[in-house]
Design a protein around this motif. Structure first.
Motif, mmCIF file in Angstrom:
data_model
loop_
_atom_site.group_PDB
_atom_site.id
_atom_site.type_symbol
_atom_site.label_atom_id
_atom_site.label_comp_id
_atom_site.label_asym_id
_atom_site.label_seq_id
_atom_site.Cartn_x
_atom_site.Cartn_y
_atom_site.Cartn_z
ATOM 1 N N LEU D 138 1.003 -1.060 -0.084
ATOM 2 C CA LEU D 138 0.130 -0.224 -0.165
ATOM 3 C C LEU D 138 1.011 1.208 0.001
ATOM 4 C CD1 LEU D 138 -2.743 -0.673 2.237
ATOM 5 C CD2 LEU D 138 -3.042 -1.538 0.330
ATOM 6 N N ILE D 139 2.008 1.122 -0.408
ATOM 7 C CA ILE D 139 3.027 2.527 -0.233
ATOM 8 C C ILE D 139 2.040 3.217 -1.560
ATOM 9 C CG2 ILE D 139 4.581 1.130 -2.006
ATOM 10 C CD1 ILE D 139 6.664 2.509 -0.634
ATOM 11 N N GLY D 153 -16.571 3.470 2.727
ATOM 12 C CA GLY D 153 -17.407 1.577 3.458
ATOM 13 C C GLY D 153 -16.316 0.828 2.512
ATOM 14 N N ALA D 154 -15.076 1.563 2.100
ATOM 15 C CA ALA D 154 -14.634 -0.041 1.709
ATOM 16 C C ALA D 154 -13.330 0.232 1.132
ATOM 17 C CB ALA D 154 -14.819 -0.506 0.403
ATOM 18 N N GLU D 155 -12.403 0.705 2.685
ATOM 19 C CA GLU D 155 -11.126 0.992 2.772
ATOM 20 C C GLU D 155 -10.122 0.521 1.418
ATOM 21 O OE1 GLU D 155 -9.577 2.051 6.277
ATOM 22 O OE2 GLU D 155 -7.614 1.791 6.142
ATOM 23 N N ILE D 156 -9.773 0.748 0.783
ATOM 24 C CA ILE D 156 -8.525 -0.298 -0.465
ATOM 25 C C ILE D 156 -7.527 -0.656 0.423
ATOM 26 C CG2 ILE D 156 -6.780 -0.277 -1.399
ATOM 27 C CD1 ILE D 156 -8.805 2.682 -2.639
ATOM 28 N N GLY D 157 -7.258 -1.995 0.248
ATOM 29 C CA GLY D 157 -6.554 -2.672 1.348
ATOM 30 C C GLY D 157 -6.816 -3.144 2.242
ATOM 31 N N LYS D 165 -8.997 -8.572 -0.543
ATOM 32 C CA LYS D 165 -8.527 -7.217 -0.184
ATOM 33 C C LYS D 165 -8.592 -6.679 -0.948
ATOM 34 C CE LYS D 165 -5.161 -8.427 2.474
ATOM 35 N NZ LYS D 165 -2.681 -8.494 3.357
ATOM 36 N N PHE D 166 -9.230 -5.501 -0.925
ATOM 37 C CA PHE D 166 -10.043 -4.179 -1.612
ATOM 38 C C PHE D 166 -8.923 -3.943 -2.808
ATOM 39 C CE2 PHE D 166 -13.802 -3.925 1.722
ATOM 40 C CZ PHE D 166 -14.570 -4.371 0.838
ATOM 41 N N LEU D 167 -9.065 -3.925 -4.057
ATOM 42 C CA LEU D 167 -8.445 -3.203 -5.049
ATOM 43 C C LEU D 167 -6.732 -3.377 -4.981
ATOM 44 C CD1 LEU D 167 -9.991 0.205 -5.708
ATOM 45 C CD2 LEU D 167 -9.622 -2.040 -6.790
#
Lengths: 290, 290, 290, 290
Positions: D138-139, D153-157, D165-167
């Protein structure tokens, strides 16, 4: 544009003397259009009109390079790019002299570029000029650039003894020298960077104009010329550096940067001297007169 | 990140020996780490702990440079950028050897960079790696790059005697050498260009990570290292090149490109040798252990 | 810059009315300005002074957004970006009217932006202006853009009835309207594109100036404003669009593009109306007078 | 590539039904080569084979648009660009559903794009795919993007109920859906941005491949599709959006963004429906079989 020749340059050695016996490609007539499903028969054309790399020439030398690499191109696709021929890089009170640069090489380069510029204009090849310069507010001057120019003796934005502000747009020293000044129809690109593709509309203009090949001359070899040729190469433009039309703060660095062009088979393009470039441009002009 | 020191490096000459007498900032109680709510008091700190450019040092030499230019920075803002330490640039069957490059300088550079990498990891400084490489389809290989690599003897995409395709992603020669291979938590950037900021997410990642200062080592000095440092400078990152941690196809070119860093007061940043960089990184580590 | 407040804006609904009960941070002794050596204690401040998203406000409404997202920022980090408030987009003989745009929304937006501009100037917040425009040679006008503007009734570069060339630099219609014209110290960015980060030095100037947050108003919402906010977001700038300070060729499109800002939790930033932005800017100004 | 047809599409209304009577341009044979000093006689060709904008068609309707704008192009210059057809944007446990998006429009778009993809493959038109996704570390996830996805509502990672894991690159939800998955020879572009030209090698690959024209479909209309088409337009690529091959979180927004393509005479290109695009692609295929 009316009927015209193709541009091509061939070399026999790294000193890049022009090949006397490179023949004109005018009226080759065998190239078929893109989109018809047939590619132009460049190989065949090559055999007939074009010097191959490795070929022994009439004078007994071996051809070691050519530009463009894949055969002659239309003059419409070529531009002459003159980088930062500004007073600040040529005159004794300018920025370069104050940061310790030797001006003689720059002054010699100017003399070599003058006939190239004339030949490009005569051949109808587009000419683009650049100027390194900052907004008068200096908002575009990074703290680092300000500091290092100060350390070197010519803080960008400061007023010199002659009243010009170093590398500030609108200041006398920032102007292009009269010998190479743009004329009507020639575009100028102002930016705060060394790579003229950064922070300017240069790439956009080259693409809109259909330019694919750049003949590059300018100041200084090791900074803006090298950075711009690298930027051009990353973006797919094929470059030719005019070896005696560029100069920098130190002749050894200048020579090393010219050599760098040619590592790994010509990593950043190729080189020629001003005489070679003029000769190629004159063939274009003559063909278009016929 | 836990409590930590600041990074700073000072030099006495263009050969960039580390200053023995540069004092550690480890216990300078007033330079607190980022995140505690207090910024370092740079002016005052400078007077007391930091070597100024032009200052005479205890050993009689004159300090001629420092990095970062405006005083120590937090290790959180620094990254070590290792450029193209791939087998293709280090091994006898790789691309560089086939285009005529001398491998000894690269192999020497690897040895110098190993302790720098270790020190960076120990100090908690982020490490980024790059790889030059093309998609297996070679769609990202320009006709010119293909041609010039072919002319030079190692056409990109062709299979070498050992079964590796030159500079093709996934091929054995494209891998980073084991001595400097990335470990968990270290990002790798793949691209077809020489300037690693072009055609990659390197700039985006550096900005998201809050990096402002780059310690750069890698191969080759005259191509990817020089282009990347230029690209970094245009984008406002302040660079330090590890002089003995970089090598190219020719030692004279390499040396000229290192010198180019320093023209006009440090146009592309500054330089140090591996020992100097290691010393600075170790001060960070020690402080964070206390 | 002298002592100053922080900027923060909170919202209760998508119509983005300013929160009457958002308390000023002017005298929050713990939020000291950048440059004093102390960073604001964001977490604690949040609890005490700052409206959280989801919090029920005194008036019974729920706070649905705030800007910047992670607490107040220094005014030094904020710029007001005014996009293309040119005669060509506001006047009956200009380009926009000729391609069928309705001018009333633009004229209303101008009135709303005037006090925002005044408040930004009073608060010492930097102001940047942009102009869409082509070089007089039209070399930077793509064949497609020329064609589509011709199809729409106002070919770029052609002379209108009033003697101005549509969207050509130096032409009367290309000038910024007097009500919002730049004053001394405000930078203007000229470019041929819709995303003002393309083909200009805007990003470079914002970074050199330390700007991280953009308050955006301008013309037209669906083209240059949307494209520029997208460009800013890709580059890490956090945007706030002034909902009644922007207008386009069609009110439905304008409204849709404002809504688009907020999808997926605020994909391109957030929104406020001119009154909310003015209120935030005035708190800055008052604090700096104290 | 062997003998082939030209691609051209004409429209009678903003609903972009394909024109039944658009004739094939195969074997026009009158186009002269670039570089001979004569431009292809597109105007003449136009009269004979091509529907002009404004012309009354056999069915009594008026032609209101065509693509490319200046006459048919070679299929070699066209690519189909499929944006973010990932499970995260199509499946009930994916990112889009969690941030409140309606999945039905996306699922309908997939059905429409399937025959377009098939027709492009049959016609030999290049296909490029994109994926929005972040590095596992996630850098490359900005603090703002992380925060706003969390708010929505869908925190990336973060890991969803189904373990994806989202996206995040490599996670199941990040994969392209099987119906539109890339096959051998089709390139995929991974990036953290909405405009797929940012932080990727997409532009470089398109230029190396000689692509000038893009047929675009994908998810979501208002975010990545709109941003990418804008990015393409700034760089000189001429775009056609497949109106029923794109979908977003909200049908009203989607429709507004499609309309935005056409303001000011087609500011970001033009539109067609899937049937129209398939028909054009099939003419190419048939011609190449002859």
């Amino acid at each position: 544009m009316g009927p015209c020749d193709y541009i091509s340059i061939a070399f026999t050695s790294f000193s890049a003397r022009p090949l006397e016996n490179t023949r004109s490609h005018a009226r080759a007539g065998i190239t078929l259009p893109r989109g018809t499903g047939e590619m132009p028969k460049r190989e065949r054309e090559d055999e007939q009109f074009y010097v191959r790399v490795g070929q022994t020439l009439a004078n007994g030398e071996t051809c070691i390079g050519r530009w463009p690499h894949d055969g002659p191109c239309s003059p419409d696709e070529v531009a002459l790019l003159l980088i930062d021929f500004q007073k600040d890089f040529c005159h004794p009170d300018g920025y370069l002299a104050k940061v310790g640069g030797d001006l003689k090489p720059a002054q010699k380069a100017v003399k070599k570029v003058m006939p190239v510029l004339e030949a490009a204009r005569d051949a109808g090849v587009m000419v683009f000029h650049t100027r390194e310069g900052h907004r008068p507010s200096l908002i575009d001057l990074s703290k680092y650039k300000k500091w290092r120019s100060c350390m070197a003796g010519a803080e960008i934005g400061m007023t010199s003894q002659t009243g010009s502000k170093f590398l500030v747009r609108g200041s006398p020293g920032w102007e292009i020298i009269p010998e190479l000044a743009p004329i009507e129809g020639e575009e100028v690109f102002d930016g705060p960077g060394y790579d003229k593709f950064m922070h300017t509309d240069l790439e956009h203009c080259l693409r809109c104009a259909g330019i694919k090949y750049l003949i590059v001359a300018g100041l200084t070899t090791e900074v803006c010329v090298s950075s711009t040729i690298r930027g051009a190469t990353e973006r797919g433009f094929e470059c030719l550096l005019v070896t005696d039309g560029t100069a920098g703060s130190d002749e050894h660095l200048c020579s090393a940067h010219i050599k760098t062009m040619l590592v790994e088979g010509g990593i950043f393009g190729t080189i020629s001297d001003a005489i070679g470039v003029c000769a190629a441009l004159k063939r274009v002009q003559m063909a278009s007169i016929d």
